[in-house]
Design an enzyme around this catalytic site. Structure first.
Site, mmCIF file in Angstrom:
data_model
loop_
_atom_site.group_PDB
_atom_site.id
_atom_site.type_symbol
_atom_site.label_atom_id
_atom_site.label_comp_id
_atom_site.label_asym_id
_atom_site.label_seq_id
_atom_site.Cartn_x
_atom_site.Cartn_y
_atom_site.Cartn_z
ATOM 1 N N ASN A 55 0.819 -1.195 0.000
ATOM 2 C CA ASN A 55 0.000 0.000 0.000
ATOM 3 C C ASN A 55 0.866 1.263 0.000
ATOM 4 O OD1 ASN A 55 -2.232 1.655 0.260
ATOM 5 N ND2 ASN A 55 -3.168 0.358 1.808
ATOM 6 N N GLN A 100 -14.538 -1.889 0.740
ATOM 7 C CA GLN A 100 -15.374 -0.693 0.688
ATOM 8 C C GLN A 100 -16.010 -0.708 -0.691
ATOM 9 O OE1 GLN A 100 -12.036 1.957 2.128
ATOM 10 N NE2 GLN A 100 -13.518 2.346 3.739
ATOM 11 N N GLN A 134 -15.066 3.754 -0.979
ATOM 12 C CA GLN A 134 -14.209 3.325 -2.109
ATOM 13 C C GLN A 134 -13.695 4.553 -2.867
ATOM 14 O OE1 GLN A 134 -16.281 0.984 -5.143
ATOM 15 N NE2 GLN A 134 -14.391 -0.066 -5.698
ATOM 16 N N THR A 135 -12.368 4.647 -3.060
ATOM 17 C CA THR A 135 -11.807 5.815 -3.756
ATOM 18 C C THR A 135 -11.170 5.453 -5.097
ATOM 19 O OG1 THR A 135 -9.668 5.661 -2.616
ATOM 20 C CG2 THR A 135 -11.342 7.082 -1.622
ATOM 21 N N VAL A 136 -10.973 4.160 -5.373
ATOM 22 C CA VAL A 136 -10.543 3.717 -6.700
ATOM 23 C C VAL A 136 -11.633 2.776 -7.201
ATOM 24 C CG1 VAL A 136 -8.806 2.482 -8.037
ATOM 25 C CG2 VAL A 136 -8.096 3.873 -6.097
ATOM 26 N N HIS A 149 -11.155 -3.691 -4.502
ATOM 27 C CA HIS A 149 -9.955 -4.088 -3.756
ATOM 28 C C HIS A 149 -10.320 -4.461 -2.330
ATOM 29 C CE1 HIS A 149 -10.432 0.319 -3.654
ATOM 30 N NE2 HIS A 149 -9.817 0.337 -2.478
ATOM 31 N N HIS A 161 -9.007 -4.845 1.461
ATOM 32 C CA HIS A 161 -7.967 -4.455 2.420
ATOM 33 C C HIS A 161 -7.675 -5.599 3.391
ATOM 34 C CE1 HIS A 161 -8.158 -0.006 1.685
ATOM 35 N NE2 HIS A 161 -9.402 -0.277 1.339
#
Lengths: 186, 186
Positions: free
Chosen positions: A30, A96, A103-105, A109, A111
C-alpha cells in the site's frame, strides 16, 4: 518485473508494488498503509464492485486473501526468530464496496490489515480507513502531482506523505519471497 | 423453520433469524444492526478464522454475500415502486478476523452493511462496529441475561436494547421471500 506485463489498479500503474500474482488477481503493498502490513488484494479484471465478480474470481480473490494472511502472520505475529501463525494475531478484512462505503478507486480491492494485542489503534482503524489517511486513490494520484519546492513543510502534510516507490519496491520484494515460502507450505 | 435442524452461531441458537441457507453457509438478520439491513453471512461449520475455510467454503460464503447484496439493494437502494440495484448504493463488507480485530463471537462471520448517499453516519460506521453497539456476541448473550424489573431505564441502555425475537423473525421472513426473488433472477 520488467519482463512482465504492466499491472494496473484502476487508472494507476502499480507493477512494482505487486508481490503476488495469480491468473485472476494480485496482491500489492500500500502507498499509505494504515498499519504496518496493510496490503490490498485486487482482481486483474477491473471489476468495480464485489457483485461484478464471477464465482471463479470470488474463489481466487479470497483464497489469495487467506494466503496473504498466512504470509503477514509469519512476519507480523512472530517475534525474534519465531515465525508467527495466523492464530497469534488478528486481521481486519474489508471491502469498501462503492463510493458511499469509502471506495476511492473504482476497481474492487480488499484491504487486509494485521492487528495484534499491541496495535493500540483499536476503534480508530476503520475511521482511518474512511478518511484521507486511507485514501488509496488519492495517494496514488498524488504521485503525479506537481511538487512545489522550497516551502517549509506543514507537519500534517509530512505526516500524510505517501511512501516512496523505492520503499514500496523493497517491501514488495520481501513479501514476494515470503509468499513463496507460504506457497510451499500449503 | 420448525422442521429444520437448529442453526447455531457460536454458542447461540439463531434458527429463527436465518433468512438464507446453503449447504455450507447461512445468512441471518442482526440482533443489533448498526444500520437498517446490516446482516451477517456465516459458514455452517463453526470455523473461527477466515484461514480455516476450505476453497469450496470460501466460494460459497462470498457468492452468498453477493446474493445477499442483490437482495438488500432491491430493498434499500430502491424507492417507492422501484426495485433498487447494487450500483444504486454501496456496502461495507467486513470480517473482523480475530479478537484484536473486534471479533466477539469465535465463529467466522462476514458483516454486510448497506450504505447510501443518505446514510450520513459516514466514518462512524466502522467505529460503531468495533464498540459495544456492534457487539454481536454481547447482544446475543444478553438475550439470556437475567432481567431486573421495575427499574427506570437509563437512556443509553434503552438505546442499545437488542431487537426482539419477534421483530427479527418478521424481518427474516421478509428477507427470505426477497432472496427467493434474487435466486430466480440469477
Amino acid at each position: 518485473m520488467s519482463s512482465k506485463n504492466l499491472i494496473h489498479f484502476g487508472p494507476f500503474e502499480v507493477t512494482d508494488q505487486v508481490f503476488y500474482n495469480t491468473p485472476l488477481c494480485y496482491a500489492l503493498v500500500n502507498i499509505k498503509p494504515i498499519l504496518p502490513g496493510h496490503v490490498l488484494v485486487i482482481p486483474h479484471r477491473p471489476a468495480k464492485r464485489l457483485t461484478d465478480l464471477k464465482p471463479d474470481e470470488v474463489t481466487d480473490l479470497f483464497t489469495t486473501v487467506q494466503k496473504v494472511q498466512r504470509m503477514l502472520a509469519r512476519e507480523y505475529f512472530g517475534g525474534g526468530s519465531t515465525v508467527g501463525k495466523v492464530e497469534d494475531g488478528s486481521f481486519n478484512i474489508t471491502v469498501q464496496d462503492g463510493k458511499w462505503a469509502g471506495q476511492t478507486v473504482a476497481h474492487l480491492h480488499c484491504h487486509i490489515i494485521p492487528r495484534t494485542k499491541d496495535s493500540t489503534e483499536g476503534d480508530e482503524i476503520y475511521d482511518r480507513l474512511q478518511t484521507e489517511e486511507g485514501n488509496v486513490g488519492g495517494g496514488l494520484w498524488d504521485r503525479s502531482r506537481p511538487v512545489q519546492e522550497g516551502i517549509f513543510p506543514r507537519i500534517e502534510d509530512e505526516h500524510r506523505k505517501p511512501r516512496s516507490p523505492e520503499e514500496m519496491r523493497k517491501e514488495a520484494d520481501f513479501f514476494r519471497e515470503q509468499m513463496a515460502l507460504v506457497d510451499k507450505e500449503v
